[in-house]
Motif scaffolding. Structure first.
Motif, PDB file in Angstrom:
ATOM      1  N   VAL A 181       0.841  -1.210   0.000  1.00  0.00           N
ATOM      2  CA  VAL A 181       0.000   0.000   0.000  1.00  0.00           C
ATOM      3  C   VAL A 181       0.868   1.250   0.000  1.00  0.00           C
ATOM      4  CG1 VAL A 181      -1.697   1.308   1.325  1.00  0.00           C
ATOM      5  CG2 VAL A 181      -1.969  -1.152   1.041  1.00  0.00           C
ATOM      6  N   ARG A 240       3.846   1.437  -1.236  1.00  0.00           N
ATOM      7  CA  ARG A 240       4.452   1.506  -2.557  1.00  0.00           C
ATOM      8  C   ARG A 240       3.480   2.090  -3.580  1.00  0.00           C
ATOM      9  NH1 ARG A 240       8.268   2.765  -5.833  1.00  0.00           N
ATOM     10  NH2 ARG A 240       8.596   1.374  -7.607  1.00  0.00           N
ATOM     11  N   LEU A 241       2.213   1.689  -3.487  1.00  0.00           N
ATOM     12  CA  LEU A 241       1.196   2.228  -4.383  1.00  0.00           C
ATOM     13  C   LEU A 241       1.039   3.735  -4.179  1.00  0.00           C
ATOM     14  CD1 LEU A 241      -1.504  -0.572  -4.120  1.00  0.00           C
ATOM     15  CD2 LEU A 241      -0.087  -0.040  -6.111  1.00  0.00           C
ATOM     16  N   ALA A 283       1.781   6.772  -6.869  1.00  0.00           N
ATOM     17  CA  ALA A 283       0.749   7.766  -7.202  1.00  0.00           C
ATOM     18  C   ALA A 283       1.251   9.185  -7.026  1.00  0.00           C
ATOM     19  CB  ALA A 283      -0.491   7.525  -6.329  1.00  0.00           C
TER      20      ALA A 283
END
Length: 199
Positions: free
Chosen positions: A192, A194-195, A199
């Motif tokens: 999460v 990393r996401l 973004a």
């Protein structure tokens, strides 16, 4: 994939809005099932309503000491917005528009967050990823609470906090939540973070 394979519309909706020094992100998961015929419209209505409301009245909600008032105002605003959909689509009740709702609004270092139903809101900081709100299911694991409930304010979790060392807030519906969150340990997978970084 389920929606693509069946040729059915996705009931989820999201909205981001920045205005008056406030940045808001909202996510709603429209209820699936034959009785929730217009859930995708309800989800879109809910996220648009909350994003505009918090951009225009952030301070009033943040500094209101009576949380019950804030929760009631938010739910009433969504229900009022959905009333137009009832007329437009000739529906017999709000249940047809049922959806969960998650939102985070930030102004400076002040944060407002709200959540009704399943899904998850996470805080990403230098210390890692931690849940800000947890999924709430109904009487069994396959049911949940919707913003369209007559008493939705009783289930709406409303949080006032500050950014502190937060890099990002991540909002997810139950489909993503089930892949990255372990309810037995209340731990969120590092992916999460990393996401959020991507973004």
């Amino acid at each position: 994939n389920k929606h693509i394979n069946r040729g059915t519309p996705c009931e989820d909706a999201s909205c981001t809005l920045s205005r008056n020094g406030v940045s808001v992100v909202c996510v709603a998961d429209g209820a699936g099932g034959s009785k929730y015929t217009h859930a995708r419209f309800g989800a879109k209505c809910a996220v648009d309503c909350i994003a505009n409301l918090l951009c225009d009245h952030f301070d009033a909600f943040y500094f209101e000491n009576r949380e019950s008032i804030s929760r009631s105002l938010l739910v009433t605003a969504v229900h009022s917005s959905m009333a137009d959909l009832l007329v437009e689509h000739e529906l017999d009740g709000l249940e047809r528009l049922s959806c969960t709702l998650l939102f985070v609004a930030v102004k400076g270092d002040l944060v407002l967050a709200g959540h009704i139903g399943d899904g998850l809101i996470c805080r990403v900081s230098s210390h890692g990823v931690s849940p800000l709100t947890l999924p709430a299911n109904g009487e069994n694991a396959s049911s949940t609470y919707f913003i369209t409930f007559p008493n939705a304010q009783e289930y709406l979790r409303f949080i006032r906090t500050t950014t502190d060392e937060t890099h990002a807030f991540v909002l997810m519906t139950d489909g993503v939540e089930e892949m990255v969150y372990d309810s037995s340990t209340q731990l969120v997978r590092p992916v999460v973070a990393r996401l959020a970084e991507l973004a």
